[in-house]
Design a protein around this motif. Structure first.
Motif, mmCIF file in Angstrom:
data_model
loop_
_atom_site.group_PDB
_atom_site.id
_atom_site.type_symbol
_atom_site.label_atom_id
_atom_site.label_comp_id
_atom_site.label_asym_id
_atom_site.label_seq_id
_atom_site.Cartn_x
_atom_site.Cartn_y
_atom_site.Cartn_z
ATOM 1 N N HIS A 95 14.462 -60.140 18.044
ATOM 2 C CA HIS A 95 14.851 -61.056 18.643
ATOM 3 C C HIS A 95 12.906 -62.009 19.444
ATOM 4 N N LYS A 154 18.523 -49.341 12.900
ATOM 5 C CA LYS A 154 18.549 -50.816 12.763
ATOM 6 C C LYS A 154 17.992 -51.044 14.092
ATOM 7 N N THR A 176 23.751 -62.400 13.246
ATOM 8 C CA THR A 176 22.140 -62.518 13.521
ATOM 9 C C THR A 176 21.854 -64.084 14.708
ATOM 10 N N TYR A 210 14.902 -56.640 21.613
ATOM 11 C CA TYR A 210 15.118 -56.430 20.453
ATOM 12 C C TYR A 210 15.997 -55.467 20.904
ATOM 13 N N SER A 247 15.910 -64.860 14.989
ATOM 14 C CA SER A 247 15.910 -63.309 15.084
ATOM 15 C C SER A 247 16.164 -62.384 13.679
ATOM 16 N N VAL A 299 16.207 -58.575 11.127
ATOM 17 C CA VAL A 299 17.057 -57.184 11.458
ATOM 18 C C VAL A 299 16.427 -55.977 10.027
ATOM 19 N N THR A 303 17.297 -55.167 15.653
ATOM 20 C CA THR A 303 16.779 -57.138 15.535
ATOM 21 C C THR A 303 16.082 -57.143 16.373
#
Length: 374
Positions: free
Chosen positions: A349, A345, A94, A353, A98, A100, A347
């Motif tokens: 940022h 999921k 990752t 995203y 960021s 998760v 992530t």
């Protein structure tokens, strides 16, 4: 209702997925709203396989700064009977800065269900253990539950058996939202007892916090309790919360989806909340309630495609209880699946995203992509 179709806007690129959707009837979009010209989001949707690295880093704790809500009740939550130790996540490289998260709703079967099978479920129902097994492969900062976390009535005794022996391993990083089944127990007492302070003020069920560069808002869509319409207690709290939000990206989540092609369909009573979030330039909304996966393209409150300021919504009711069929396909619905349990999921940022639907073991459906924040 029908009306003049909206002006043509550049089509949002579709995600690359591994299933062939069956054409279904479509609904005519509502009145056109002219988008405010700013930047056009960049979408990339390359499916990412489930991480399999064996590296075992220390789990990254969420940086949570809860926004105060009205004064708390004097009731003392009863802590859950913990029986599981969290499974350390494996590395997925990752990017620095960021975070998760994993999100899903409609999770744990009642231990008295004929499909419970000592928590292992059957071929078609009670897959809460299979979806919780996915979490151990992700470098999670938070787990978001989208309501109906424990069937059938959200009783504390059921939470301490079915939910605890699957998703309970991640209670330390869980940020829940209540569903309608939680209120099968008076005042959602089992929900507030099990999650404690993580569920927000007892009896209210809404709160907010910051994670990385993101502001996250958990709302209670059981609107008969705190209200969801303009002028209600919860709506006024949301207005105040958004007024002091300085994060560049905003994500809100609750149980009943404003838009859904599933059997429950659209929930008009969340319209005022959606509109307020749209006015505040929110980026993402997550919901459950309909037991399938559906991704919508960015849209305004009137279902007009809006690639400039529109909110992208996901329905992820695939936590394990059961799966539903789709009904009338709603405008801007881009991807749908009713074949696989799994988790969404995300992530997050610093100013964008990535999303990825991660299916349970043995299933192949997935959906992924990226989007810039407004």
């Amino acid at each position: 209702p029908t009306g003049t179709p909206p002006p043509t806007t550049p089509p949002a690129p579709t995600a690359t997925i591994t299933r062939t959707p069956t054409p279904e009837p479509t609904e005519t979009p509502g009145p056109t709203k002219t988008p405010k010209p700013t930047k056009t989001p960049t979408l990339t949707r390359t499916p990412t396989p489930l991480p399999t690295s064996t590296n075992t880093p220390t789990p990254v704790p969420p940086t949570s700064t809860n926004t105060p809500v009205p004064p708390t009740s004097t009731n003392t939550p009863v802590p859950p009977a913990a029986t599981n130790t969290p499974v350390p996540p494996t590395s997925t490289n990752t990017p620095v800065g960021s975070v998760v998260i994993a999100a899903v709703g409609d999770i744990a079967c009642s231990p008295s269900s004929t499909s419970y099978n000592s928590g292992l479920g059957t071929s078609t129902e009670c897959h809460q253990k299979a979806t919780s097994d996915i979490l151990g492969s992700l470098p999670l900062s938070a787990v978001i539950t989208l309501g109906d976390n424990q069937y059938e009535s959200g009783a504390l005794a059921d939470y301490q058996v079915s939910y605890q022996n699957s998703w309970g391993a991640y209670i330390g990083i869980t940020k829940p939202a209540p569903g309608n089944h939680e209120y099968g127990t008076s005042g959602a007492a089992g929900y507030f007892d099990y999650f404690g302070a993580a569920a927000g003020t007892r009896g209210l069920g809404y709160y907010s916090y910051n994670l990385g560069n993101w502001h996250l808002i958990s709302l209670n869509s059981n609107c008969a309790l705190g209200g969801c319409e303009v002028g209600s207690t919860q709506y006024n709290w949301l207005v105040a919360d958004l007024a002091v939000n300085t994060a560049p990206c905003t994500l809100a989540y609750w149980h009943h989806p404003r838009f859904s092609s599933g059997s429950h369909g659209n929930n008009l009573f969340m319209g005022d909340m959606w509109t307020k979030l749209y006015d505040a330039n929110a980026d993402l909304i997550l919901s459950g309630h309909d037991h399938q996966y559906e991704r919508f393209g960015p849209q305004d409150p009137n279902t007009n495609a809006d690639l400039v300021r529109g909110i992208r919504q996901f329905v992820a009711g695939t936590g394990g209880k059961s799966l539903y069929n789709f009904n009338l396909i709603k405008p801007n619905s881009q991807v749908r699946d009713k074949s696989a349990y799994g988790v969404l999921k995300l992530t997050l940022h610093s100013n964008s995203y990535d999303w990825q639907f991660v299916p349970e073991a043995g299933k192949t459906f997935t959906d992924s992509g990226s989007q810039a924040c407004h």
